[in-house]
Design a protein around this motif. Structure first.
Motif, PDB file in Angstrom:
ATOM      1  N   GLN A 241       3.172   6.476  25.076  1.00 18.47           N
ATOM      2  CA  GLN A 241       1.963   7.549  25.115  1.00 18.47           C
ATOM      3  C   GLN A 241       1.008   6.759  25.531  1.00 18.47           C
ATOM      4  O   GLN A 241       0.072   7.588  26.196  1.00 18.47           O
ATOM      5  N   SER A 242       0.667   5.641  25.096  1.00 19.79           N
ATOM      6  CA  SER A 242      -0.694   5.101  25.252  1.00 19.79           C
ATOM      7  C   SER A 242      -0.798   4.803  26.953  1.00 19.79           C
ATOM      8  O   SER A 242      -1.813   4.761  27.228  1.00 19.79           O
ATOM      9  N   ILE A 243       0.386   4.394  27.571  1.00 17.03           N
ATOM     10  CA  ILE A 243       0.245   4.289  28.991  1.00 17.03           C
ATOM     11  C   ILE A 243      -0.217   5.396  29.659  1.00 17.03           C
ATOM     12  O   ILE A 243      -0.918   5.495  30.580  1.00 17.03           O
ATOM     13  N   LYS A 244       0.538   6.869  29.219  1.00 13.08           N
ATOM     14  CA  LYS A 244       0.448   7.925  29.775  1.00 13.08           C
ATOM     15  C   LYS A 244      -1.056   8.186  29.657  1.00 13.08           C
ATOM     16  O   LYS A 244      -1.646   8.753  30.514  1.00 13.08           O
ATOM     17  N   CYS A 245      -1.617   8.295  28.347  1.00 12.04           N
ATOM     18  CA  CYS A 245      -3.032   8.734  28.081  1.00 12.04           C
ATOM     19  C   CYS A 245      -4.061   7.826  29.175  1.00 12.04           C
ATOM     20  O   CYS A 245      -5.099   8.442  29.843  1.00 12.04           O
ATOM     21  N   GLU A 246      -3.664   6.737  29.337  1.00 11.49           N
ATOM     22  CA  GLU A 246      -4.774   5.611  29.945  1.00 11.49           C
ATOM     23  C   GLU A 246      -4.475   5.978  31.559  1.00 11.49           C
ATOM     24  O   GLU A 246      -5.426   6.025  32.234  1.00 11.49           O
ATOM     25  N   LEU A 247      -3.386   6.291  31.923  1.00 12.57           N
ATOM     26  CA  LEU A 247      -3.064   6.404  33.385  1.00 12.57           C
ATOM     27  C   LEU A 247      -3.725   7.883  33.727  1.00 12.57           C
ATOM     28  O   LEU A 247      -4.304   8.265  34.628  1.00 12.57           O
ATOM     29  N   LEU A 248      -3.581   8.786  32.739  1.00  9.91           N
ATOM     30  CA  LEU A 248      -4.112  10.209  32.951  1.00  9.91           C
ATOM     31  C   LEU A 248      -5.651  10.158  33.172  1.00  9.91           C
ATOM     32  O   LEU A 248      -6.204  11.059  33.805  1.00  9.91           O
ATOM     33  N   GLU A 249      -6.310   9.433  32.390  1.00  2.00           N
ATOM     34  CA  GLU A 249      -7.589   9.190  32.469  1.00  2.00           C
ATOM     35  C   GLU A 249      -8.071   8.587  33.791  1.00  2.00           C
ATOM     36  O   GLU A 249      -9.040   8.857  34.396  1.00  2.00           O
ATOM     37  N   HIS A 250      -7.201   7.684  34.287  1.00  2.00           N
ATOM     38  CA  HIS A 250      -7.644   6.842  35.347  1.00  2.00           C
ATOM     39  C   HIS A 250      -7.268   8.065  36.470  1.00  2.00           C
ATOM     40  O   HIS A 250      -8.094   8.037  37.692  1.00  2.00           O
ATOM     41  N   ILE A 251      -6.276   8.693  36.415  1.00  4.12           N
ATOM     42  CA  ILE A 251      -6.089   9.735  37.628  1.00  4.12           C
ATOM     43  C   ILE A 251      -7.361  10.804  37.822  1.00  4.12           C
ATOM     44  O   ILE A 251      -7.603  11.189  38.785  1.00  4.12           O
ATOM     45  N   GLU A 252      -7.671  11.438  36.616  1.00  8.00           N
ATOM     46  CA  GLU A 252      -8.412  12.354  36.479  1.00  8.00           C
ATOM     47  C   GLU A 252     -10.012  11.728  36.982  1.00  8.00           C
ATOM     48  O   GLU A 252     -10.622  12.233  38.035  1.00  8.00           O
ATOM     49  N   THR A 253     -10.484  10.668  36.533  1.00  6.91           N
ATOM     50  CA  THR A 253     -11.589   9.837  37.077  1.00  6.91           C
ATOM     51  C   THR A 253     -11.675   9.669  38.670  1.00  6.91           C
ATOM     52  O   THR A 253     -12.616   9.823  39.223  1.00  6.91           O
ATOM     53  N   THR A 254     -10.369   9.251  39.140  1.00  6.29           N
ATOM     54  CA  THR A 254     -10.251   8.648  40.376  1.00  6.29           C
ATOM     55  C   THR A 254     -10.202   9.869  41.405  1.00  6.29           C
ATOM     56  O   THR A 254     -10.932  10.013  42.225  1.00  6.29           O
ATOM     57  N   ILE A 255      -9.583  10.908  40.868  1.00  9.36           N
ATOM     58  CA  ILE A 255      -9.645  12.100  41.804  1.00  9.36           C
ATOM     59  C   ILE A 255     -10.948  12.555  41.864  1.00  9.36           C
ATOM     60  O   ILE A 255     -11.272  13.297  42.978  1.00  9.36           O
ATOM     61  N   LYS A 256     -11.684  12.996  40.822  1.00  9.18           N
ATOM     62  CA  LYS A 256     -13.126  13.477  40.833  1.00  9.18           C
ATOM     63  C   LYS A 256     -13.816  12.579  41.962  1.00  9.18           C
ATOM     64  O   LYS A 256     -14.581  13.210  42.592  1.00  9.18           O
ATOM     65  N   GLU A 257     -13.840  11.357  41.928  1.00  8.52           N
ATOM     66  CA  GLU A 257     -14.486  10.452  42.790  1.00  8.52           C
ATOM     67  C   GLU A 257     -13.932  10.793  44.325  1.00  8.52           C
ATOM     68  O   GLU A 257     -14.750  10.925  45.116  1.00  8.52           O
TER      69      GLU A 257
END
Length: 111
Positions: free
Chosen positions: A3-19
């Motif tokens: 789950q910790s990987i999933k949470c980290e990557l979800l944050e990365h996805i969200e941030t990068t897609i916004k950019e």
């Protein structure tokens, strides 16, 4: 994977897609978005940093290799040897990122 990987990557996805949406049009092809997020550059750079990333997420090298080998065997019929933590971690992130993006596809384009 945990789950910790999933949470980290979800944050990365969200941030990068916004950019990406801020600076250019987001591709309508989810595989191109995956390429942009997880294949244009390394997620982790450096052997030590990769080893620490695996420790942080409670993954042994053997667990990581099993995860990657299962994916490669299923998709390509063969598997690579991973001789360093950096290559292994970046492949784990590539695979998990792909899974997450396909799960989130409708949400990504709805925003």
């Amino acid at each position: 994977m945990n789950q910790s990987i999933k949470c980290e990557l979800l944050e990365h996805i969200e941030t990068t897609i916004k950019e990406l949406k801020h600076y250019k049009e987001l591709s309508s092809d989810i595989s191109e978005v995956h390429h942009e997020l997880f294949n244009q550059d390394y997620y982790i750079i450096g052997y030590y940093q990769a080893e620490q990333w695996m420790k942080q997420h409670n993954i042994t090298a053997f667990q990581g290799m099993e995860y990657v080998h299962d994916y490669e065997s299923f998709h390509f019929g063969e598997k690579r040897d991973y001789t360093n933590a950096e290559a292994l971690v970046n492949m784990i992130v590539y695979i998990k990122g792909e899974e997450l993006l396909y799960e989130l596809e409708s949400e990504i384009y709805a925003k």
